[in-house]
Write a protein that holds these residues in place. Structure first.
Motif, PDB file in Angstrom:
ATOM      1  N   TYR A   1       5.400   9.539   1.730  1.00 40.37           N
ATOM      2  CA  TYR A   1       5.546   8.030   1.768  1.00 40.37           C
ATOM      3  C   TYR A   1       6.791   7.631   1.460  1.00 40.37           C
ATOM      4  O   TYR A   1       7.303   6.490   2.066  1.00 40.37           O
TER       5      TYR A   1
ATOM      6  N   SER B   1       2.791   1.624  -3.461  1.00 37.02           N
ATOM      7  CA  SER B   1       1.792   2.000  -4.403  1.00 37.02           C
ATOM      8  C   SER B   1       1.362   3.367  -4.079  1.00 37.02           C
ATOM      9  O   SER B   1       1.248   4.332  -5.187  1.00 37.02           O
ATOM     10  N   ALA B   2       1.212   3.888  -3.110  1.00 38.96           N
ATOM     11  CA  ALA B   2       0.939   5.187  -2.890  1.00 38.96           C
ATOM     12  C   ALA B   2       2.172   6.105  -2.924  1.00 38.96           C
ATOM     13  O   ALA B   2       1.747   7.402  -3.553  1.00 38.96           O
ATOM     14  N   PHE B   3       3.184   5.718  -3.060  1.00 36.11           N
ATOM     15  CA  PHE B   3       4.330   6.442  -3.229  1.00 36.11           C
ATOM     16  C   PHE B   3       4.291   6.902  -4.814  1.00 36.11           C
ATOM     17  O   PHE B   3       4.679   7.937  -5.380  1.00 36.11           O
ATOM     18  N   GLN B   4       4.009   5.622  -5.872  1.00 31.52           N
ATOM     19  CA  GLN B   4       4.045   5.990  -7.252  1.00 31.52           C
ATOM     20  C   GLN B   4       3.076   7.019  -7.538  1.00 31.52           C
ATOM     21  O   GLN B   4       2.983   7.560  -8.584  1.00 31.52           O
ATOM     22  N   LYS B   5       1.725   6.440  -6.769  1.00 30.53           N
ATOM     23  CA  LYS B   5       0.719   7.358  -7.330  1.00 30.53           C
ATOM     24  C   LYS B   5       0.941   8.829  -6.904  1.00 30.53           C
ATOM     25  O   LYS B   5       0.157   9.688  -7.899  1.00 30.53           O
ATOM     26  N   SER B   6       1.392   9.096  -6.046  1.00 33.10           N
ATOM     27  CA  SER B   6       1.504  10.510  -5.558  1.00 33.10           C
ATOM     28  C   SER B   6       2.481  11.189  -6.588  1.00 33.10           C
ATOM     29  O   SER B   6       2.129  12.327  -7.054  1.00 33.10           O
TER      30      SER B   6
ATOM     31  N   ALA C   1       2.877  14.687  -0.657  1.00 36.66           N
ATOM     32  CA  ALA C   1       2.381  13.133  -0.465  1.00 36.66           C
ATOM     33  C   ALA C   1       3.547  12.168  -1.019  1.00 36.66           C
ATOM     34  O   ALA C   1       3.821  11.201  -0.088  1.00 36.66           O
TER      35      ALA C   1
ATOM     36  N   ASP D   1       0.836  -1.233   0.113  1.00 31.00           N
ATOM     37  CA  ASP D   1       0.132   0.171  -0.018  1.00 31.00           C
ATOM     38  C   ASP D   1       0.751   1.384   0.085  1.00 31.00           C
ATOM     39  O   ASP D   1       0.822   2.394  -0.804  1.00 31.00           O
ATOM     40  N   VAL D   2       1.944   1.344   0.966  1.00 30.13           N
ATOM     41  CA  VAL D   2       2.867   2.554   0.934  1.00 30.13           C
ATOM     42  C   VAL D   2       3.696   2.603  -0.246  1.00 30.13           C
ATOM     43  O   VAL D   2       3.788   3.691  -0.951  1.00 30.13           O
TER      44      VAL D   2
ATOM     45  N   ASP E   1       1.834  15.088  -6.851  1.00 28.49           N
ATOM     46  CA  ASP E   1       1.453  15.676  -5.414  1.00 28.49           C
ATOM     47  C   ASP E   1       2.923  15.438  -4.483  1.00 28.49           C
ATOM     48  O   ASP E   1       3.096  14.351  -4.312  1.00 28.49           O
TER      49      ASP E   1
END
Length: 301
Positions: free
Chosen positions: A262, A245-250, A258, A242-243, A255
């Motif tokens: 992450y 993925s959140a890093f890549q999506k940020s 964000a 999750d972390v 962003d």
């Protein structure tokens, strides 16, 4: 041996459970099961310290059924046989099976007929994604419920209860918990109520009374007892991905704040290999392919 505070404060009824109102609140699914005494086997999944064991204990306390706890990784098939024999004599036993994703085939095959008959009401607890980590034969015989992270207000409520309860909690001690220390205890444990309660007890038991006879739990005392903020760094677990993925999506969403947040989590967890691998993926997927015509013009220019 003194039991930990988190164990002593374990809920006895659904009314004592902190959080998870989407499951145990009035009119919600587990509340209705208990009210109708029509229990179904279930799998509770979510982060540690958020109430999976508490819900199982509260269901048993509310229905007055026998309650037993086993661990799928460490307890044997023989231990399951003991529970099954008890269920034959008493009628129904609620079995909390921790780490249910570690259940091997021999134990699973033994459990299945008892789940079918309803003699054993299985409550499986896991931090893993049950749709991936748990065998379909078990999933098909159980309801699957997500246990969500606790809010700061919910953790604070549990802390206040533990401070006031003279029987199971710390109510007999002359404790004074400073406001900033209480805030640190809530935020530093990152929604893990077990960690918060046990940190509180460590602080209370290891601090000598002051000249006024009070045990003053200051910010520095709580910081020493809790040490640092808990991070989601379960290697190969859902939280880890999750972390990442959140890093890549940020980065994909431009962003900056964000992405740095992450990235800081991953660096603090020491996961440098995952960072390097994901940056290579990001360089190709999110940057190199973001604007192919522009890249092509730059190459041919």
């Amino acid at each position: 041996m003194m039991e930990p505070l988190a164990f002593r404060m374990r809920p006895r009824t659904l009314d004592e459970v902190v959080g998870q109102q989407h499951l145990i609140g009035p009119g919600k699914i587990i509340w209705r099961m208990v009210e109708a005494r029509m229990l179904s086997s279930m799998i509770l999944y979510g982060p540690p310290g958020t109430g999976k064991t508490s819900i199982a204990s509260a269901i048993a306390g509310s229905t007055k059924y026998a309650f037993r706890t086993l661990n799928a990784a460490t307890d044997s098939k023989k231990d399951l046989q003991v529970v099954a024999e008890e269920a034959k004599m008493s009628g129904t036993v609620i079995l909390l099976l921790d780490e249910i994703h570690r259940l091997d085939k021999a134990k699973q095959d033994f459990l299945l007929p008892h789940l079918e008959s309803g003699r054993i009401v299985l409550i499986g607890a896991t931090t893993e994604n049950p749709y991936i980590a748990i065998n379909p034969a078990i999933r098909s015989r159980a309801q699957i419920f997500e246990v969500k992270p606790l809010t700061a207000a919910e953790v604070g409520l549990a802390i206040d209860r533990a401070l006031k309860d003279p029987q199971r909690g710390l109510g007999k001690l002359p404790l004074v918990l400073d406001d900033d220390a209480r805030t640190q205890l809530i935020t530093a444990t990152n929604g893990d109520l077990r960690s918060a309660l046990n940190g509180l007890e460590l602080a209370a038991r290891s601090t000598a009374p002051a000249s006024d006879g009070q045990i003053h739990l200051t910010l520095s005392v709580i910081e020493e007892s809790v040490q640092k903020r808990s991070l989601v760094a379960d290697k190969d677990g859902d939280g880890h991905y999750d972390v990442i993925s959140a890093f890549q999506k940020s980065i994909r969403g431009s962003d900056t704040d964000a992405a740095l947040h992450y990235l800081a989590q991953l660096i603090t967890a020491g996961d440098l290999v995952s960072i390097a691998r994901r940056l290579v993926v990001i360089a190709y997927e999110d940057i190199g392919l973001a604007n192919p015509p522009a890249v092509e013009r730059a190459v041919t220019a």
